[in-house]
Enzyme design. Structure first.
Site, PDB file in Angstrom:
ATOM      1  N   SER A 120       0.795  -1.218   0.000  1.00 23.61           N
ATOM      2  CA  SER A 120       0.000   0.000   0.000  1.00 23.61           C
ATOM      3  C   SER A 120       0.833   1.277   0.000  1.00 23.61           C
ATOM      4  O   SER A 120       0.366   2.312  -0.464  1.00 23.61           O
ATOM      5  CB  SER A 120      -0.966   0.000   1.188  1.00 23.61           C
ATOM      6  OG  SER A 120      -0.270  -0.163   2.392  1.00 23.61           O
ATOM      7  N   HIS A 123      -5.520  -3.240  -2.811  1.00 20.43           N
ATOM      8  CA  HIS A 123      -5.188  -2.330  -3.913  1.00 20.43           C
ATOM      9  C   HIS A 123      -5.155  -3.025  -5.275  1.00 20.43           C
ATOM     10  O   HIS A 123      -4.793  -2.403  -6.270  1.00 20.43           O
ATOM     11  CB  HIS A 123      -3.854  -1.638  -3.636  1.00 20.43           C
ATOM     12  CG  HIS A 123      -3.866  -0.861  -2.361  1.00 20.43           C
ATOM     13  ND1 HIS A 123      -4.400   0.395  -2.256  1.00 20.43           N
ATOM     14  CD2 HIS A 123      -3.478  -1.209  -1.107  1.00 20.43           C
ATOM     15  CE1 HIS A 123      -4.307   0.810  -1.005  1.00 20.43           C
ATOM     16  NE2 HIS A 123      -3.756  -0.147  -0.285  1.00 20.43           N
ATOM     17  N   LYS A 164     -12.062   0.902  -1.857  1.00 25.64           N
ATOM     18  CA  LYS A 164     -11.024   1.492  -2.710  1.00 25.64           C
ATOM     19  C   LYS A 164     -11.538   1.490  -4.150  1.00 25.64           C
ATOM     20  O   LYS A 164     -12.423   2.271  -4.473  1.00 25.64           O
ATOM     21  CB  LYS A 164      -9.711   0.757  -2.467  1.00 25.64           C
ATOM     22  CG  LYS A 164      -9.213   1.151  -1.067  1.00 25.64           C
ATOM     23  CD  LYS A 164      -8.051   0.402  -0.520  1.00 25.64           C
ATOM     24  CE  LYS A 164      -7.729   0.992   0.863  1.00 25.64           C
ATOM     25  NZ  LYS A 164      -6.924   0.113   1.693  1.00 25.64           N
TER      26      LYS A 164
HETATM   27  C1  LIG Z   1      -6.976   0.010   3.204  1.00 29.27           C
HETATM   28  C2  LIG Z   1      -6.358  -1.306   3.514  1.00 29.27           C
HETATM   29  C3  LIG Z   1      -6.935  -2.199   4.424  1.00 29.27           C
HETATM   30  C4  LIG Z   1      -8.106  -1.806   5.270  1.00 29.27           C
HETATM   31  O1  LIG Z   1      -9.275  -1.809   4.538  1.00 29.27           O
HETATM   32  P1  LIG Z   1     -10.478  -0.876   5.019  1.00 29.27           P
HETATM   33  O2  LIG Z   1     -11.639  -1.411   4.295  1.00 29.27           O
HETATM   34  O3  LIG Z   1     -10.103   0.503   4.645  1.00 29.27           O
HETATM   35  O4  LIG Z   1     -10.582  -1.069   6.504  1.00 29.27           O
HETATM   36  C5  LIG Z   1      -6.368  -3.428   4.583  1.00 29.27           C
HETATM   37  N1  LIG Z   1      -5.259  -3.782   3.905  1.00 29.27           N
HETATM   38  C6  LIG Z   1      -4.656  -2.952   3.044  1.00 29.27           C
HETATM   39  C7  LIG Z   1      -3.434  -3.394   2.318  1.00 29.27           C
HETATM   40  C8  LIG Z   1      -5.181  -1.683   2.831  1.00 29.27           C
HETATM   41  O5  LIG Z   1      -4.560  -0.834   2.010  1.00 29.27           O
END
Ligand SMILES: *Cc1c(COP(=O)(O)O)cnc(C)c1O
Length: 394
Positions: free
Chosen positions: A185, A213, A244
């Site tokens: 990330s 992602h 996302k």
């Molecule tokens: C954003 C993210 C999460 C958390 O997901 P949310 O739905 O925002 O709680 C978990 N793992 C990774 C790699 C992320 O980038």
């Protein structure tokens, strides 16, 4: 006996320390929906935002907003209870079936958030005496999930397969779980999933892939990182997030039918929380349609990524090697990174400065993210200003 500490005094002093170290976090207040052009309360005019994870530009898409309105009319707002009590609706079931099919798994379980999914899955699969093998730069939610499980927490250097293999060999734990981000990330690079799966198979370990992602972005029709690599195995457990690229919120875990059944009975962050609003599940069905039909969005996004990578020319800063919409520029020092982020702001460009502990000490960076709703002109402007700012450095 030590004197008891006044906790509020201590906290206030610690906040001042954070300020001094350039580590105090502040939230900027946006007054417009998630989009490349944004208005913020702390500045007069619009900025071009390069910060969201809304990779396909669905977060404020009118079709999705309309689906949410219809979903609200059909289902109301709240679920009323946890899924195991009475807060589980036909639309949740429909979403889970579609998600599982979309990523090529038997079954799926819809969680309220990716954070909740990660802290719910790992403790359900491994516990005291078992071992978790984790990439050093995995997302914080995977670290927390590992700690909650009470399994031995063994980290390996970023994407270092030889080091992971050695740690797996050396472990006598009865149950092993390898866990990795698919797209890291804060770095944007891809984990070597085929090789990780081979190691998991060789050691009878689970491989938990966090595709926050990758889902919606990678693979045919955006089916995610497993489809990108063409992987399938009963050892695989897939976690995708829905806030996302999918533009809504929530997450899901997909895998073998019995794995998902086990999670329904054992995953505490699934069981002990109110079910996600059914209107969101309804909205997500439309988000899935848009992802599936999103080849044009993904093609434009990839063209933007190419444009940025070829346009930036740095001598001192480092653009990390990444083919994903996450394009980090490592600057190093916290204060300097903040100063560059502010200089960009003065040019009406919003690029967040990411500092420790989110990234390693001395590796503070700008985290540029691209979305299918950016235009070439917006990306060109970012390229121009960044190249200029770097050329001003000593
Ligand atoms: C954003 C993210 C999460 C958390 O997901 P949310 O739905 O925002 O709680 C978990 N793992 C990774 C790699 C992320 O980038």
């Amino acid at each position: 006996m030590a004197e008891p500490i006044d906790p509020l005094l201590e906290l206030s002093a610690s906040l001042a320390d954070l300020d001094e170290a350039g580590l105090r976090r502040r939230r900027r207040v946006a007054t417009t929906p998630c989009a490349p052009s944004a208005l913020l309360e702390d500045r007069p005019g619009p900025v071009i935002a390069f910060c969201s994870n809304d990779y396909l530009g669905l977060a404020a898409d009118p079709a999705l907003a309309e689906a949410a309105v219809l979903g609200t009319r059909r289902w109301g707002v709240g679920s009323g209870a946890s899924h195991l009590v009475s807060g589980h609706y036909a639309v949740h079931e429909e979403l889970e079936t579609r998600l599982a099919r979309f990523v090529g798994m038997d079954d799926a379980l819809y969680f309220s958030a990716g954070y909740m999914a990660n802290i719910g899955v790992m403790p359900a699969l491994v516990g005291r005496g078992d071992a978790i093998f984790a990439d050093k730069v995995n997302h914080a939610s995977l670290v927390d999930g590992a700690l909650l499980s009470r399994a031995e927490f063994i980290r390996y250097p970023h994407c270092d397969l030889a080091a992971l293999a050695a740690r797996l060999e050396a472990s006598t734990a009865p149950r092993k779980l390898i866990v990795t981000d698919s797209v890291f990330s804060m770095d944007g690079d891809l984990a070597p999933l085929p090789e990780l799966l081979a190691l998991a198979e060789a050691h009878k370990a689970w491989l938990l892939v966090d595709d926050a992602h990758g889902f919606g972005v990678l693979g045919p029709q955006g089916r995610g990182s497993l489809a990108h690599f063409g992987l399938s195995s009963p050892r695989l457990i897939y976690m995708g997030t829905l806030g996302k690229a999918a533009g809504v919120s929530g997450a899901f875990v997909a895998g073998q039918r019995d794995v998902i059944e086990w999670l329904v009975s054992k995953s505490r962050s699934y069981i002990f929380t109110t079910g996600a609003p059914p209107l969101l599940a309804h909205t997500l069905l439309t988000a899935l349609d848009l992802i599936e039909q999103g080849d044009a969005r993904r093609a434009h996004l990839n063209a933007l990524i190419d444009r940025l990578k070829h346009g930036l020319h740095f001598k001192r800063w480092q653009l990390l090697p990444s083919d994903t919409p996450i394009q980090p520029v490592v600057i190093g020092d916290n204060h300097e990174t903040l100063a560059v982020s502010r200089a960009l702001d003065a040019e009406d460009l919003w690029v967040p400065a990411i500092r420790p502990p989110t990234v390693p000490k001395g590796a503070a960076r700008l985290r540029i993210t691209l979305s299918a709703t950016h235009s070439f002109a917006q990306v060109d402007r970012l390229i121009h200003v960044l190249n200029h700012l770097e050329s001003l450095q000593p």
